[in-house]
Structure formats: structure tokens, C-alpha cells
Design an enzyme around this catalytic site. Structure first.
Site, short mmCIF file in Angstrom:
data_model
loop_
_atom_site.label_atom_id
_atom_site.label_comp_id
_atom_site.label_asym_id
_atom_site.label_seq_id
_atom_site.Cartn_x
_atom_site.Cartn_y
_atom_site.Cartn_z
N SER A 51 15.24 4.64 -2.83
CA SER A 51 13.97 3.90 -2.75
C SER A 51 13.04 4.70 -1.84
O SER A 51 13.51 5.52 -1.04
CB SER A 51 14.22 2.52 -2.12
OG SER A 51 12.99 1.92 -1.72
N TYR A 67 18.26 -3.07 3.71
CA TYR A 67 17.85 -2.33 2.51
C TYR A 67 17.49 -0.89 2.87
O TYR A 67 17.93 0.06 2.22
CB TYR A 67 16.67 -3.06 1.86
CG TYR A 67 16.25 -2.54 0.52
CD1 TYR A 67 16.98 -2.85 -0.63
CD2 TYR A 67 15.12 -1.74 0.38
CE1 TYR A 67 16.59 -2.38 -1.87
CE2 TYR A 67 14.71 -1.27 -0.87
CZ TYR A 67 15.45 -1.60 -1.99
OH TYR A 67 15.06 -1.13 -3.22
N1 LIG Z 1 11.37 -2.36 -8.28
C1 LIG Z 1 11.05 -1.63 -7.22
O1 LIG Z 1 9.90 -1.62 -6.74
C2 LIG Z 1 12.10 -0.75 -6.58
C3 LIG Z 1 11.67 0.13 -5.57
C4 LIG Z 1 12.60 0.96 -4.97
C5 LIG Z 1 13.94 0.91 -5.36
N2 LIG Z 1 14.33 0.05 -6.35
C6 LIG Z 1 15.73 0.06 -6.73
O2 LIG Z 1 15.84 0.21 -8.13
C7 LIG Z 1 17.06 -0.34 -8.56
C8 LIG Z 1 16.80 -1.25 -9.76
O3 LIG Z 1 15.99 -2.32 -9.32
P1 LIG Z 1 14.98 -3.10 -10.27
O4 LIG Z 1 13.69 -3.12 -9.56
O5 LIG Z 1 15.07 -2.61 -11.66
O6 LIG Z 1 15.59 -4.58 -10.10
P2 LIG Z 1 16.09 -5.68 -11.15
O7 LIG Z 1 16.39 -6.87 -10.32
O8 LIG Z 1 15.12 -5.80 -12.26
O9 LIG Z 1 17.44 -5.04 -11.73
C9 LIG Z 1 18.59 -4.91 -10.93
C10 LIG Z 1 19.79 -5.14 -11.81
O10 LIG Z 1 20.97 -4.88 -11.03
C11 LIG Z 1 21.93 -5.87 -11.33
N3 LIG Z 1 22.85 -6.00 -10.21
C12 LIG Z 1 22.59 -6.49 -8.98
N4 LIG Z 1 23.70 -6.49 -8.22
C13 LIG Z 1 24.69 -6.00 -9.00
C14 LIG Z 1 26.08 -5.77 -8.80
N5 LIG Z 1 26.67 -6.06 -7.62
N6 LIG Z 1 26.80 -5.24 -9.81
C15 LIG Z 1 26.22 -4.96 -10.99
N7 LIG Z 1 24.92 -5.18 -11.26
C16 LIG Z 1 24.16 -5.69 -10.27
C17 LIG Z 1 21.11 -7.15 -11.55
O11 LIG Z 1 21.84 -8.11 -12.30
C18 LIG Z 1 19.90 -6.59 -12.31
O12 LIG Z 1 20.10 -6.61 -13.72
C19 LIG Z 1 17.68 -1.04 -7.35
O13 LIG Z 1 18.65 -0.19 -6.77
C20 LIG Z 1 16.50 -1.20 -6.42
O14 LIG Z 1 16.89 -1.25 -5.07
C21 LIG Z 1 13.43 -0.78 -6.97
#
Ligand SMILES: NC(=O)c1ccc[n+]([C@@H]2O[C@H](COP(=O)([O-])OP(=O)(O)OC[C@H]3O[C@@H](n4cnc5c(N)ncnc54)[C@H](O)[C@@H]3O)[C@@H](O)[C@H]2O)c1
Length: 264
Positions: free
Chosen positions: A140, A153
Site C-alpha cells: 500500500s 495496517y
Molecule cells: N483500495 C485501496 O485504496 C487500497 C489501497 C492500498 C492497498 N490496498 C490493498 O489492496 C488489497 C485489495 O484490497 P481491495 O481494496 O481490493 O479490497 P476489497 O475489500 O475490495 O477486497 C479484498 C478481498 O480480500 C478478501 N479477504 C480478506 N481477508 C481475507 C482472508 N483472510 N483470506 C482470504 N481472503 C480475504 C475479501 O473477502 C475481499 O474479497 C488489500 O491488500 C488492501 O490492503 C487497497
């Protein structure tokens, strides 16, 4: 011809957001894709929509038996594994002095330990195959950007970047590349609650040189590059797809171009 023709890939957190967009793009570029998520219905629905050779696996990335079973299922279904996008993650928000231990630990477990477990079992398989591969971890912008309330986080995501570097160091001798992606503020369910706070989107967009929030597809394009042979000389790196927000280190609203001072 697709950039990932003939490759076998797994994507964790693929029922939603960045993982879903990446699984879709990998498949569109010719990969066979395992859609991995703890959300069984969401993963099954995503695999159905992707069609072709995609299949879903329900797994919690914090459970080592689950993770080992994911890799075994890929090998059973595809005969091999070439690419893994270790992307599952959760967010959490509390002041340090009030952060409940269980909540802090859960964020570390999913975001950091989950990536470790995936790397461990994927690396074992790729080493046994002896043909290299590409492992990608989702960090991130919070790997480098401290944000109040996000102690667990931020610590987990900084850990993902270092885990990526150490893995690249250890696995390079097997032709295995390991890289990390640091998304900026991206429109997914993970950020939906923060984006409901009045003024949040505007503040983020205002601090972002490219002037918009990210779409899951923006991050998927970087994952595609790191997954495929186009990045065959790239390993141990963290790439930030963030519209440029991480270069903006001045306080929000302060524009030095508009300040008057003598350059001489
Ligand atoms: N969206 C943002 O702005 C952003 C920014 C920086 C980093 N991220 C990172 O990107 C990644 C994806 O996030 P996103 O924004 O697509 O979120 P999201 O919530 O849309 O998707 C996350 C997915 O991970 C699954 N998940 C959560 N815990 C789990 C576990 N223990 N085992 C298996 N699956 C699990 C959830 O069911 C969900 O489908 C994450 O690692 C998040 O930290 C997102």
C-alpha cells in the site's frame, strides 16, 4: 496473443476490488486463474463470470492448511503454478492507546502473515517445478506513508515490502521474481466507508497530482506487467500506483509555486 498465454495463476482476495479486476485481466490475457477468497460465494461468482479455465477456491490466507490446499488445488487443476498475486487484505482503524489487541493482530495476520504463508507455499511449488515464476504482493502507499489511526495496517504493509525484498533475495537463484504493488486510494469496498466521510474524496483527489482516485483496473494493469515476461528483469521492488500522491509531501493545500520568495 495474450501476455499470459499458457500461464497458471492464483489471485487471493479475488472476489472483490483489486483482486477481482486482476483475476479478470489475467484471464483476458490468456492465463488460467484460481480465484481465491474467504468469501466463498463471491469467489464462485467471480470465477463463473471469468469463465474459461477459471475456478474458485475458498480459503483464509491466515490459515496455513488453507494456503497449502490452494497451491495443491492449482497444481491438480492446472498441472503447475507460474504466477501468484498475494493480494487479500483488510483495513482497521483505531488510536494506538485504544487499539484492541485482537483487532491489531487480525490486521497483521491477514495483511502480513497471510502474504508470508502464500509466499512460503508458492515458493515451494515453484522451486520444485524449476522454471521460475512471478510472485506479487499487495502492499500500500501506507508502506511508506504514516497515517494516523492505521498503525496496524501501516506496519503490516511496510512489512510486506521488506518481506518482498527478502523473498526476492532468497528466491532469485531459482528464477523466481518477487515484487510488491502499493496502491493509492482506489475505489473498492475496502475504502467505501472512508469515502463516505464528507470531504474525504475531495481531499485525496486534491493531494493527487493526477487528480482522481484509482480504479481497480489501474492496479490490475501493474499486476499484469509484474506477472508477465515483460518484467523478467524486475525483482525485489515495490511499485506505487497512486496517481503520484506519495510524492506530495507538503501539507495539503500548500502550493509552493504560489508562494513568493527570492530564488537568488
Ligand atoms: N483500495 C485501496 O485504496 C487500497 C489501497 C492500498 C492497498 N490496498 C490493498 O489492496 C488489497 C485489495 O484490497 P481491495 O481494496 O481490493 O479490497 P476489497 O475489500 O475490495 O477486497 C479484498 C478481498 O480480500 C478478501 N479477504 C480478506 N481477508 C481475507 C482472508 N483472510 N483470506 C482470504 N481472503 C480475504 C475479501 O473477502 C475481499 O474479497 C488489500 O491488500 C488492501 O490492503 C487497497
Amino acid at each position: 496473443m495474450g501476455a499470459l498465454d499458457g500461464k497458471a495463476a492464483l489471485v487471493t482476495g479475488a472476489a472483490s476490488g483489486i483482486g477481482l479486476a486482476s483475476a479478470q485481466l489475467f484471464a483476458a490475457e490468456g492465463a488460467r486463474v484460481a480465484v481465491v477468497d474467504r468469501d466463498a460465494d463471491g469467489a464462485a461468482e467471480a470465477a463463473r463470470e471469468i469463465g474459461g479455465n477459471a475456478f474458485s477456491i475458498t480459503a483464509d490466507v491466515t490459515n496455513e492448511e488453507d494456503v497449502a490446499a490452494v497451491v495443491a488445488a492449482c497444481v491438480e487443476r492446472f498441472g503447475r503454478l507460474d504466477i501468484a498475486f498475494n493480494n487479500a487484505g483488510i483495513a482497521g482503524n483505531a488510536a494506538i492507546q485504544d487499539y484492541p489487541l485482537a483487532a491489531f493482530r487480525r490486521v497483521i495476520d491477514v495483511c502480513l502473515l497471510g502474504v508470508f504463508l502464500c509466499l512460503k507455499h508458492e515458493a515451494k511449488q515453484l522451486i520444485a517445478q524449476g522454471e521460475g515464476g512471478s510472485l506479487i504482493n499487495t502492499a500500500s502507499i501506507n508502506a511508506t506513508q504514516a497515517t494516523a489511526g492505521l498503525s496496524a495496517y501501516c506496519a503490516a504493509k511496510a512489512g510486506v515490502v521488506m518481506l518482498t525484498k527478502v523473498s526476492a533475495l532468497e528466491l532469485g537463484q531459482h528464477g523466481i521474481r518477487v515484487n510488491a504493488i502499493g496502491p493509492g486510494h482506489t475505489k473498492t469496498p475496502l475504502t467505501a466507508r472512508a469515502r463516505n466521510v464528507p470531504g474525504f474524496d475531495e481531499a485525496m483527489i486534491g493531494a493527487t497530482p493526477l487528480g482522481r482516485l484509482g480504479e481497480p483496473e489501474d492496479i490490475a494493469q501493474l499486476a499484469l506487467y509484474l506477472a508477465g515476461d515483460a518484467s523478467e528483469w524486475v525483482s525485489g521492488q515495490a511499485f506505487y500506483a497512486d496517481g503520484g500522491i506519495t510524492v506530495n509531501e507538503l501539507p495539503p493545500g500548500f502550493n509552493i509555486l504560489e508562494a513568493r520568495f527570492d530564488n537568488a
